[in-house]
Design a protein around this motif. Structure first.
Motif, PDB file in Angstrom:
ATOM      1  N   GLY A  63       8.588  16.639  11.059  1.00 55.13           N
ATOM      2  CA  GLY A  63      10.010  16.563  10.753  1.00 55.13           C
ATOM      3  C   GLY A  63      10.373  16.907   9.320  1.00 55.13           C
ATOM      4  N   LEU A  64       9.386  17.020   8.443  1.00 54.41           N
ATOM      5  CA  LEU A  64       9.665  17.415   7.063  1.00 54.41           C
ATOM      6  C   LEU A  64       9.255  18.866   6.853  1.00 54.41           C
ATOM      7  CD1 LEU A  64       8.593  14.279   4.987  1.00 54.41           C
ATOM      8  CD2 LEU A  64      10.848  14.887   5.868  1.00 54.41           C
ATOM      9  N   SER A  65       9.957  19.541   5.957  1.00 51.88           N
ATOM     10  CA  SER A  65       9.714  20.962   5.709  1.00 51.88           C
ATOM     11  C   SER A  65       9.394  21.196   4.234  1.00 51.88           C
ATOM     12  CB  SER A  65      10.976  21.753   6.077  1.00 51.88           C
ATOM     13  OG  SER A  65      11.996  21.499   5.123  1.00 51.88           O
ATOM     14  N   PRO A  66       9.012  22.417   3.890  1.00 57.62           N
ATOM     15  CA  PRO A  66       8.791  22.727   2.470  1.00 57.62           C
ATOM     16  C   PRO A  66      10.031  22.461   1.606  1.00 57.62           C
ATOM     17  CG  PRO A  66       7.733  24.379   3.813  1.00 57.62           C
ATOM     18  CD  PRO A  66       8.546  23.513   4.753  1.00 57.62           C
ATOM     19  N   LYS A  67      11.226  22.552   2.166  1.00 56.43           N
ATOM     20  CA  LYS A  67      12.434  22.218   1.393  1.00 56.43           C
ATOM     21  C   LYS A  67      12.427  20.733   1.019  1.00 56.43           C
ATOM     22  CE  LYS A  67      15.478  25.873   2.617  1.00 56.43           C
ATOM     23  NZ  LYS A  67      16.515  26.360   1.760  1.00 56.43           N
ATOM     24  N   HIS A  68      11.919  19.900   1.927  1.00 57.74           N
ATOM     25  CA  HIS A  68      11.787  18.472   1.611  1.00 57.74           C
ATOM     26  C   HIS A  68      10.764  18.279   0.487  1.00 57.74           C
ATOM     27  CE1 HIS A  68      13.415  18.142   5.793  1.00 57.74           C
ATOM     28  NE2 HIS A  68      14.200  17.302   5.157  1.00 57.74           N
ATOM     29  N   ASP A  69       9.690  19.069   0.523  1.00 59.63           N
ATOM     30  CA  ASP A  69       8.685  18.993  -0.544  1.00 59.63           C
ATOM     31  C   ASP A  69       9.338  19.230  -1.897  1.00 59.63           C
ATOM     32  OD1 ASP A  69       6.685  18.619   1.366  1.00 59.63           O
ATOM     33  OD2 ASP A  69       6.028  20.723   1.302  1.00 59.63           O
ATOM     34  N   GLU A  70      10.206  20.235  -1.972  1.00 62.23           N
ATOM     35  CA  GLU A  70      10.873  20.562  -3.231  1.00 62.23           C
ATOM     36  C   GLU A  70      11.760  19.409  -3.698  1.00 62.23           C
ATOM     37  OE1 GLU A  70      12.992  24.273  -2.871  1.00 62.23           O
ATOM     38  OE2 GLU A  70      11.272  25.239  -1.923  1.00 62.23           O
ATOM     39  N   ALA A  71      12.538  18.852  -2.775  1.00 61.02           N
ATOM     40  CA  ALA A  71      13.432  17.748  -3.138  1.00 61.02           C
ATOM     41  C   ALA A  71      12.636  16.523  -3.573  1.00 61.02           C
ATOM     42  CB  ALA A  71      14.340  17.413  -1.956  1.00 61.02           C
ATOM     43  N   LEU A  72      11.566  16.227  -2.859  1.00 64.60           N
ATOM     44  CA  LEU A  72      10.751  15.059  -3.200  1.00 64.60           C
ATOM     45  C   LEU A  72       9.993  15.260  -4.509  1.00 64.60           C
ATOM     46  CD1 LEU A  72       9.560  14.180   0.390  1.00 64.60           C
ATOM     47  CD2 LEU A  72      11.016  12.754  -1.078  1.00 64.60           C
ATOM     48  N   ALA A  73       9.617  16.499  -4.800  1.00 66.17           N
ATOM     49  CA  ALA A  73       8.910  16.784  -6.050  1.00 66.17           C
ATOM     50  C   ALA A  73       9.776  16.420  -7.257  1.00 66.17           C
ATOM     51  CB  ALA A  73       8.498  18.253  -6.107  1.00 66.17           C
ATOM     52  N   ALA A  74      11.087  16.536  -7.107  1.00 62.42           N
ATOM     53  CA  ALA A  74      12.000  16.148  -8.188  1.00 62.42           C
ATOM     54  C   ALA A  74      11.903  14.652  -8.471  1.00 62.42           C
ATOM     55  CB  ALA A  74      13.432  16.534  -7.837  1.00 62.42           C
ATOM     56  N   LEU A  75      11.420  13.895  -7.488  1.00 61.83           N
ATOM     57  CA  LEU A  75      11.211  12.455  -7.643  1.00 61.83           C
ATOM     58  C   LEU A  75       9.752  12.119  -7.955  1.00 61.83           C
ATOM     59  CD1 LEU A  75      13.354  11.344  -4.575  1.00 61.83           C
ATOM     60  CD2 LEU A  75      13.991  11.164  -6.991  1.00 61.83           C
ATOM     61  N   LYS A  76       8.965  13.149  -8.267  1.00 59.10           N
ATOM     62  CA  LYS A  76       7.535  13.026  -8.562  1.00 59.10           C
ATOM     63  C   LYS A  76       6.716  12.608  -7.343  1.00 59.10           C
ATOM     64  CE  LYS A  76       8.338  12.431 -13.380  1.00 59.10           C
ATOM     65  NZ  LYS A  76       8.423  11.619 -14.533  1.00 59.10           N
ATOM     66  N   ILE A  77       7.202  12.985  -6.169  1.00 63.00           N
ATOM     67  CA  ILE A  77       6.485  12.725  -4.920  1.00 63.00           C
ATOM     68  C   ILE A  77       5.947  14.069  -4.449  1.00 63.00           C
ATOM     69  CG2 ILE A  77       6.722  11.990  -2.524  1.00 63.00           C
ATOM     70  CD1 ILE A  77       9.067  10.193  -3.555  1.00 63.00           C
ATOM     71  N   LYS A  78       4.630  14.245  -4.572  1.00 58.71           N
ATOM     72  CA  LYS A  78       4.020  15.528  -4.252  1.00 58.71           C
ATOM     73  C   LYS A  78       3.058  15.468  -3.077  1.00 58.71           C
ATOM     74  CE  LYS A  78       4.692  17.137  -8.901  1.00 58.71           C
ATOM     75  NZ  LYS A  78       4.112  17.595 -10.141  1.00 58.71           N
ATOM     76  N   SER A  79       2.850  14.268  -2.526  1.00 61.47           N
ATOM     77  CA  SER A  79       1.930  14.130  -1.401  1.00 61.47           C
ATOM     78  C   SER A  79       2.431  13.052  -0.450  1.00 61.47           C
ATOM     79  CB  SER A  79       0.528  13.763  -1.897  1.00 61.47           C
ATOM     80  OG  SER A  79       0.523  12.444  -2.411  1.00 61.47           O
ATOM     81  N   VAL A  80       1.847  13.027   0.733  1.00 59.78           N
ATOM     82  CA  VAL A  80       2.170  11.970   1.695  1.00 59.78           C
ATOM     83  C   VAL A  80       1.819  10.618   1.086  1.00 59.78           C
ATOM     84  CG1 VAL A  80       1.606  11.024   3.974  1.00 59.78           C
ATOM     85  CG2 VAL A  80       1.891  13.505   3.682  1.00 59.78           C
ATOM     86  N   GLY A  81       0.715  10.553   0.372  1.00 52.56           N
ATOM     87  CA  GLY A  81       0.309   9.308  -0.281  1.00 52.56           C
ATOM     88  C   GLY A  81       1.324   8.845  -1.321  1.00 52.56           C
ATOM     89  N   ASP A  82       1.840   9.812  -2.111  1.00 56.87           N
ATOM     90  CA  ASP A  82       2.879   9.468  -3.087  1.00 56.87           C
ATOM     91  C   ASP A  82       4.106   8.903  -2.381  1.00 56.87           C
ATOM     92  OD1 ASP A  82       1.308  10.510  -5.160  1.00 56.87           O
ATOM     93  OD2 ASP A  82       2.419  12.412  -5.240  1.00 56.87           O
ATOM     94  N   LEU A  83       4.487   9.527  -1.275  1.00 57.79           N
ATOM     95  CA  LEU A  83       5.666   9.081  -0.530  1.00 57.79           C
ATOM     96  C   LEU A  83       5.456   7.668   0.012  1.00 57.79           C
ATOM     97  CD1 LEU A  83       8.469   9.675   0.632  1.00 57.79           C
ATOM     98  CD2 LEU A  83       7.333  10.795   2.562  1.00 57.79           C
ATOM     99  N   GLY A  84       4.283   7.418   0.565  1.00 61.01           N
ATOM    100  CA  GLY A  84       3.991   6.102   1.124  1.00 61.01           C
ATOM    101  C   GLY A  84       3.914   5.003   0.087  1.00 61.01           C
ATOM    102  N   ALA A  85       3.539   5.355  -1.127  1.00 63.19           N
ATOM    103  CA  ALA A  85       3.418   4.373  -2.200  1.00 63.19           C
ATOM    104  C   ALA A  85       4.664   4.297  -3.077  1.00 63.19           C
ATOM    105  CB  ALA A  85       2.201   4.711  -3.076  1.00 63.19           C
ATOM    106  N   TRP A  86       5.633   5.194  -2.827  1.00 62.75           N
ATOM    107  CA  TRP A  86       6.860   5.224  -3.626  1.00 62.75           C
ATOM    108  C   TRP A  86       7.560   3.885  -3.493  1.00 62.75           C
ATOM    109  CZ3 TRP A  86      12.139   7.372  -2.121  1.00 62.75           C
ATOM    110  CH2 TRP A  86      12.924   7.613  -3.250  1.00 62.75           C
TER     111      TRP A  86
END
Length: 78
Positions: A31-54
């Motif tokens: 359900g997530l796309s590379p566009k989501h990767d870009e938006a999340l990178a602005a929050l310093k979330i670059k991996s699934v692990g980063d997202l889960g620990a955010w």
């Protein structure tokens, strides 16, 4: 222990280990796309692990869990 994570991840990540998925970009999640990767990178979330620990995601999940418990404990008539 064996887990089937295929319903959680994009087809390119099916059959991968949890460690590999956690190191993958967020778009590895279904359900997530590379566009989501870009938006999340602005929050310093670059991996699934980063997202889960955010911390904000952790807090939100705690609230969702507590809301279910609170609803289950509500007195009759409320």
């Amino acid at each position: 222990m064996s887990l089937n994570l295929d319903n959680l991840v994009d087809k390119d990540y099916r059959g991968k280990s949890i460690s590999e998925i956690l190191a993958a970009p967020p778009s590895a999640l279904l359900g997530l796309s590379p566009k989501h990767d870009e938006a999340l990178a602005a929050l310093k979330i670059k991996s699934v692990g980063d997202l889960g620990a955010w911390q904000h995601a952790v807090n939100a999940q705690a609230l969702v869990t507590l809301a279910h418990a609170e609803a289950a404990q509500a007195p009759a008539g409320e």
